[in-house]
Design a protein around this motif. Sequence first.
Motif, mmCIF file in Angstrom:
data_model
loop_
_atom_site.group_PDB
_atom_site.id
_atom_site.type_symbol
_atom_site.label_atom_id
_atom_site.label_comp_id
_atom_site.label_asym_id
_atom_site.label_seq_id
_atom_site.Cartn_x
_atom_site.Cartn_y
_atom_site.Cartn_z
ATOM 1 N N GLN A 1 1.014 -1.272 0.121
ATOM 2 C CA GLN A 1 -0.007 0.067 -0.026
ATOM 3 C C GLN A 1 0.808 1.137 -0.156
ATOM 4 N N ALA B 1 -3.776 -1.705 -7.470
ATOM 5 C CA ALA B 1 -5.190 -2.015 -6.850
ATOM 6 C C ALA B 1 -6.096 -0.836 -6.484
ATOM 7 N N SER C 1 -0.064 -2.338 -4.488
ATOM 8 C CA SER C 1 -1.312 -2.483 -3.965
ATOM 9 C C SER C 1 -2.124 -1.072 -3.713
ATOM 10 N N GLN C 2 -3.151 -0.808 -2.694
ATOM 11 C CA GLN C 2 -3.990 0.261 -2.795
ATOM 12 C C GLN C 2 -3.109 1.573 -2.549
#
Lengths: 233, 301
Positions: free
Chosen positions: A83, A120, A101-102
């Motif tokens: 993230q 993501a 990721s996010q």
Amino acid sequence: MSGGQNIEVLDLSQSSLRDVNALLQGDAKPTGAFFKVINPRGAHALACGLDSEIEVEVEGHTGYYCAGMNKLARVVIKGNAGQGVAENMMSGEVRVTGDVSQSAGATAHGGLLVVEGNAAARCGISLKGGDIVVKGNVGHMSMFMAQAGTLVVLGDAGDALGDSLYEAQIYVRGSADNLGADCVEKEMREEHREKLQALLDKADCGEVAVSEFKRYGSARALYHFKPDNVDAY
Amino acid sequence: MCGIVGLYLKTSGLKDRLGEMFTPMLIEMTDRGPDSAGVAVYHAPAAEGQVKITAFHPDPAFDWAALAEAVSSELSVAIEHYPNDTHHVLISDGAAEVLEDALEAYDPLLQVMSAGTTIEIYKETGLPKEVAEKFGLEAMKGSHAVGHTRMATESAVTTAGSHPFSTGLDLCLVHNGSLSNHNRLREHLSTHRGIEFKTENDTEVAAAYVSDKMNSGRSLHEALEDSIKDLDGFYTFVVGTRDGFAVLRDPIACKPAVLAETEDYVAFASEYRALVDLPGIETAKVWEPEPAVVYSWGGQA
């Protein structure tokens, strides 16, 4: 990396994360110094807060917030990033060979983030001026409330792209079937084609035709209070 | 915040190393959940026609032999039993549900952790490392394991409130997140579906929902697909069944999740760092599961 220079290898299975970060952040490094970080083992906050023109190559997957707050440095992650990679970047470049990721590139004020794989959800959330190029797809709510800067997606965009967008620009080559509130498709003019081409070149995918992209931006309908909505308050 | 991990072996080659591979994954997630930890290990299947029950009693001096003898003569069934620290494994030729009721009726402080043919659940308050050591997790062999490190938000820090939750034979569920409609769903499941709840915990409701769906004929994969529309809130779930393993994240993907797959295993963790010591992880396919997509292996998936 330019040839003939010394490579300093930093092994995270031998040194602590704090020591490695302190060394990368510290003074007394020549411009262009090259560091290779091995065995990152998914560590969080690796190579954060760099503020000089050095190059860092990370061999392996990283945890959260890798290369966060980056300034001037060029960080290459050979693997996936967790993230918030390059969150709040000010300048420089962060490149990820795998997926992220996010919240990749969240709130970045400047610099360039290139993701070779997919990103993501919430890629470029609250972007403030940085540029992001994702060669795969981006997840839902990408560019939520982004204020300035650019997101280029070579694949597809997830749901609610550009929700509550301000003056940031989005270019998507694949599908963007579900736009967020106040995000609309916009005309692609010459100035946009030039800007997009320049970003594709910087991301080493200049061969992709700009004509394949659509441009999205803010309809600016949420900018002002509407008297019709007075009952809602 | 909580940490969840899961390891499902696709081939039998690594089964002797299940505990050894799984324990560092659990311990690495201590930062995400230092309150308590729990594991469900699928190993040592009971013989044909037998059930295996894991139970816990808070009193270390509790007389398990007396319990086994009383329940055995009450139900006219054979019960073998052996301890694992504060927990006890009981193996019997009786029916699972009848045994569970009889065990819990014998002493109200006794809690059945799991029942089935293969599952054993161990959970305790304390650091994951201490919990793993207490139960000898590292030496366990088996086909798959699911674990949880807890930072409590919805209910008390107790052994019973720790994960995994089991509400059906050989089924377990661990959860990172919080459900917002668990009270109403608990009421529905207890009133209309006859399910008995043991705690106030939101995760127990999710586990009960999934086992209820599976009892009415849905596969593990389908039961989780159903839960996307019926469960409201934040969740990343990892679910284990006798021979299945599944992962689901809520539609807005509030909680983190990483999957890794090789020819030999599927591994799940809240964060990638929990996976770094697995064999072949360098070349494994590593990815973030998509929101509202059910990933499942084995079982009737």
